[in-house]
Design a protein around this motif. Sequence first.
Motif, PDB file in Angstrom:
ATOM      1  N   VAL A 178       0.865  -1.178   0.000  1.00 29.76           N
ATOM      2  CA  VAL A 178       0.000   0.000   0.000  1.00 29.76           C
ATOM      3  C   VAL A 178       0.903   1.230   0.000  1.00 29.76           C
ATOM      4  O   VAL A 178       1.729   1.397   0.904  1.00 29.76           O
ATOM      5  CB  VAL A 178      -0.927   0.033   1.222  1.00 29.76           C
ATOM      6  N   VAL A 179       0.770   2.071  -1.020  1.00 34.97           N
ATOM      7  CA  VAL A 179       1.583   3.285  -1.100  1.00 34.97           C
ATOM      8  C   VAL A 179       0.687   4.510  -0.979  1.00 34.97           C
ATOM      9  O   VAL A 179      -0.443   4.530  -1.471  1.00 34.97           O
ATOM     10  CB  VAL A 179       2.397   3.351  -2.414  1.00 34.97           C
ATOM     11  N   ASN A 180       1.218   5.513  -0.323  1.00 34.83           N
ATOM     12  CA  ASN A 180       0.511   6.785  -0.194  1.00 34.83           C
ATOM     13  C   ASN A 180       0.945   7.688  -1.332  1.00 34.83           C
ATOM     14  O   ASN A 180       2.048   8.238  -1.333  1.00 34.83           O
ATOM     15  CB  ASN A 180       0.803   7.424   1.162  1.00 34.83           C
ATOM     16  N   ALA A 181       0.058   7.844  -2.303  1.00 37.99           N
ATOM     17  CA  ALA A 181       0.349   8.655  -3.477  1.00 37.99           C
ATOM     18  C   ALA A 181      -0.152  10.087  -3.222  1.00 37.99           C
ATOM     19  O   ALA A 181      -0.043  10.607  -2.117  1.00 37.99           O
ATOM     20  CB  ALA A 181      -0.299   8.030  -4.708  1.00 37.99           C
ATOM     21  N   GLY A 182      -0.668  10.727  -4.239  1.00 39.69           N
ATOM     22  CA  GLY A 182      -1.178  12.073  -4.075  1.00 39.69           C
ATOM     23  C   GLY A 182      -0.202  13.167  -4.444  1.00 39.69           C
ATOM     24  O   GLY A 182      -0.588  14.313  -4.644  1.00 39.69           O
ATOM     25  N   ALA A 183       1.117  12.826  -4.482  1.00 40.41           N
ATOM     26  CA  ALA A 183       2.137  13.828  -4.805  1.00 40.41           C
ATOM     27  C   ALA A 183       1.941  15.098  -3.980  1.00 40.41           C
ATOM     28  O   ALA A 183       1.991  16.211  -4.497  1.00 40.41           O
ATOM     29  CB  ALA A 183       2.140  14.141  -6.299  1.00 40.41           C
ATOM     30  N   ALA A 184       1.708  14.917  -2.691  1.00 39.97           N
ATOM     31  CA  ALA A 184       1.496  16.062  -1.804  1.00 39.97           C
ATOM     32  C   ALA A 184       2.703  16.996  -1.872  1.00 39.97           C
ATOM     33  O   ALA A 184       3.854  16.546  -1.898  1.00 39.97           O
ATOM     34  CB  ALA A 184       1.284  15.580  -0.378  1.00 39.97           C
ATOM     35  N   GLN A 185       2.440  18.306  -1.882  1.00 42.07           N
ATOM     36  CA  GLN A 185       3.527  19.247  -2.108  1.00 42.07           C
ATOM     37  C   GLN A 185       3.169  20.614  -1.526  1.00 42.07           C
ATOM     38  O   GLN A 185       2.013  21.047  -1.569  1.00 42.07           O
ATOM     39  CB  GLN A 185       3.806  19.377  -3.606  1.00 42.07           C
ATOM     40  N   PHE A 186       4.170  21.277  -0.988  1.00 41.96           N
ATOM     41  CA  PHE A 186       4.021  22.650  -0.531  1.00 41.96           C
ATOM     42  C   PHE A 186       4.450  23.599  -1.651  1.00 41.96           C
ATOM     43  O   PHE A 186       4.882  23.169  -2.727  1.00 41.96           O
ATOM     44  CB  PHE A 186       4.864  22.873   0.724  1.00 41.96           C
ATOM     45  N   LEU A 187       4.329  24.892  -1.395  1.00 40.63           N
ATOM     46  CA  LEU A 187       4.728  25.867  -2.408  1.00 40.63           C
ATOM     47  C   LEU A 187       6.226  25.829  -2.668  1.00 40.63           C
ATOM     48  O   LEU A 187       6.691  26.216  -3.736  1.00 40.63           O
ATOM     49  CB  LEU A 187       4.310  27.278  -1.975  1.00 40.63           C
ATOM     50  N   GLN A 188       6.982  25.366  -1.669  1.00 42.89           N
ATOM     51  CA  GLN A 188       8.423  25.182  -1.844  1.00 42.89           C
ATOM     52  C   GLN A 188       8.755  23.690  -1.751  1.00 42.89           C
ATOM     53  O   GLN A 188       8.107  22.955  -1.017  1.00 42.89           O
ATOM     54  CB  GLN A 188       9.217  25.934  -0.766  1.00 42.89           C
ATOM     55  N   GLY A 189       9.767  23.286  -2.495  1.00 45.69           N
ATOM     56  CA  GLY A 189      10.252  21.924  -2.370  1.00 45.69           C
ATOM     57  C   GLY A 189       9.541  20.929  -3.274  1.00 45.69           C
ATOM     58  O   GLY A 189       8.593  21.260  -3.987  1.00 45.69           O
ATOM     59  N   ASP A 190      10.029  19.702  -3.228  1.00 48.10           N
ATOM     60  CA  ASP A 190       9.517  18.616  -4.052  1.00 48.10           C
ATOM     61  C   ASP A 190       8.372  17.898  -3.341  1.00 48.10           C
ATOM     62  O   ASP A 190       8.122  18.127  -2.157  1.00 48.10           O
ATOM     63  CB  ASP A 190      10.648  17.627  -4.356  1.00 48.10           C
ATOM     64  N   PRO A 191       7.687  16.998  -4.035  1.00 45.73           N
ATOM     65  CA  PRO A 191       6.603  16.244  -3.404  1.00 45.73           C
ATOM     66  C   PRO A 191       7.063  15.472  -2.173  1.00 45.73           C
ATOM     67  O   PRO A 191       8.210  15.006  -2.098  1.00 45.73           O
ATOM     68  CB  PRO A 191       6.140  15.298  -4.515  1.00 45.73           C
ATOM     69  N   ILE A 192       6.146  15.310  -1.234  1.00 49.54           N
ATOM     70  CA  ILE A 192       6.460  14.634   0.024  1.00 49.54           C
ATOM     71  C   ILE A 192       5.754  13.280   0.142  1.00 49.54           C
ATOM     72  O   ILE A 192       5.962  12.558   1.118  1.00 49.54           O
ATOM     73  CB  ILE A 192       6.102  15.515   1.236  1.00 49.54           C
ATOM     74  N   THR A 193       4.895  12.945  -0.809  1.00 48.26           N
ATOM     75  CA  THR A 193       4.359  11.591  -0.928  1.00 48.26           C
ATOM     76  C   THR A 193       4.549  11.145  -2.373  1.00 48.26           C
ATOM     77  O   THR A 193       4.997  11.922  -3.216  1.00 48.26           O
ATOM     78  CB  THR A 193       2.872  11.504  -0.526  1.00 48.26           C
ATOM     79  N   MET A 194       4.196   9.929  -2.674  1.00 50.99           N
ATOM     80  CA  MET A 194       4.569   9.366  -3.977  1.00 50.99           C
ATOM     81  C   MET A 194       3.868  10.054  -5.144  1.00 50.99           C
ATOM     82  O   MET A 194       2.665  10.290  -5.132  1.00 50.99           O
ATOM     83  CB  MET A 194       4.275   7.871  -4.008  1.00 50.99           C
ATOM     84  N   THR A 195       4.653  10.355  -6.150  1.00 56.11           N
ATOM     85  CA  THR A 195       4.157  10.819  -7.437  1.00 56.11           C
ATOM     86  C   THR A 195       3.777   9.612  -8.291  1.00 56.11           C
ATOM     87  O   THR A 195       4.005   8.456  -7.904  1.00 56.11           O
ATOM     88  CB  THR A 195       5.241  11.617  -8.159  1.00 56.11           C
ATOM     89  N   ALA A 196       3.227   9.877  -9.463  1.00 56.64           N
ATOM     90  CA  ALA A 196       2.927   8.779 -10.382  1.00 56.64           C
ATOM     91  C   ALA A 196       4.196   8.010 -10.729  1.00 56.64           C
ATOM     92  O   ALA A 196       4.193   6.768 -10.789  1.00 56.64           O
ATOM     93  CB  ALA A 196       2.255   9.312 -11.637  1.00 56.64           C
ATOM     94  N   ALA A 197       5.295   8.739 -10.944  1.00 52.15           N
ATOM     95  CA  ALA A 197       6.557   8.072 -11.270  1.00 52.15           C
ATOM     96  C   ALA A 197       7.024   7.182 -10.122  1.00 52.15           C
ATOM     97  O   ALA A 197       7.555   6.083 -10.342  1.00 52.15           O
ATOM     98  CB  ALA A 197       7.622   9.107 -11.605  1.00 52.15           C
ATOM     99  N   ASP A 198       6.820   7.631  -8.877  1.00 51.48           N
ATOM    100  CA  ASP A 198       7.198   6.814  -7.719  1.00 51.48           C
ATOM    101  C   ASP A 198       6.361   5.536  -7.653  1.00 51.48           C
ATOM    102  O   ASP A 198       6.882   4.450  -7.359  1.00 51.48           O
ATOM    103  CB  ASP A 198       7.000   7.613  -6.433  1.00 51.48           C
TER     104      ASP A 198
END
Length: 252
Positions: A178-198
């Motif tokens: 089970v992976v937590n996707a969503g590509a969660a992201q703040f205005l600064q920095g890279d995503p903090i949960t899995m992107t589609a590529a992840d």
Amino acid sequence: MRIQFLRNATLLLEWQNKKILVDPMLCAKESLDPVPNAANSHRFPLTDLPLDATALQAVLASLDAILVTHTHRDHWDEVAQTLLPKHLPLFCQPADAAKITAQGFTHVIPIETSHLWENTRISRTDGQHGTGEIGKLMAPVSGFVLEDEVQTLYIAGDTIWCEEVKAAMDEFTPDYVVVNAGAAQFLQGDPITMTAADVIQTIQHPAQSKVIAVHMGAVNHCYLTPALLATALADAGVKGIIPAPGEWVTAN
């Protein structure tokens, strides 16, 4: 094994005739202030639970244990802290044990490496909840692996694809992840949960695990939707499981 996806990272896991609630966020739609420093200011959860009050109470009354990967409010909210039976075994990472105990839970079991519960081995794994300074600020987070004589389930938790996730898959060769996707992201920095590529990298790991992607469509800083992920998986020629709220996934 059966897993019912409820919302965000909240899962009802049926395992060895036991019921385990994972990362409960049980509050009503739009009852929480938005995640700050995001591209929008929508209150969350963005959706209601797929259970009415009566069905939710029935689920809570049937539980045998609780698993909390970490205590960010979209995984462990005040409503869950109020409604959940305080006497149940509650598995968590060591960094959260004192906090959860202070909230009134009387059977908190912090897992440093592994713990044998009933006939199930529960092991804790590491992850990276983002990169750089943001990743450090979001830490600590953990994943958990459940194993019995028949099957292995890896709940990766809030992490991007990283060496820690790869190492866990190499070690445990889980049947399901089970992976937590969503590509969660703040205005600064890279995503903090899995992107589609992840998610695609997880699916393509040599362990050939069946990958269940959740943690989408519920929190205002998650921008990868189930539809976008489904398109990305199809374009990459890989298969994953993207359950709808309330849907059951049954091991086969």
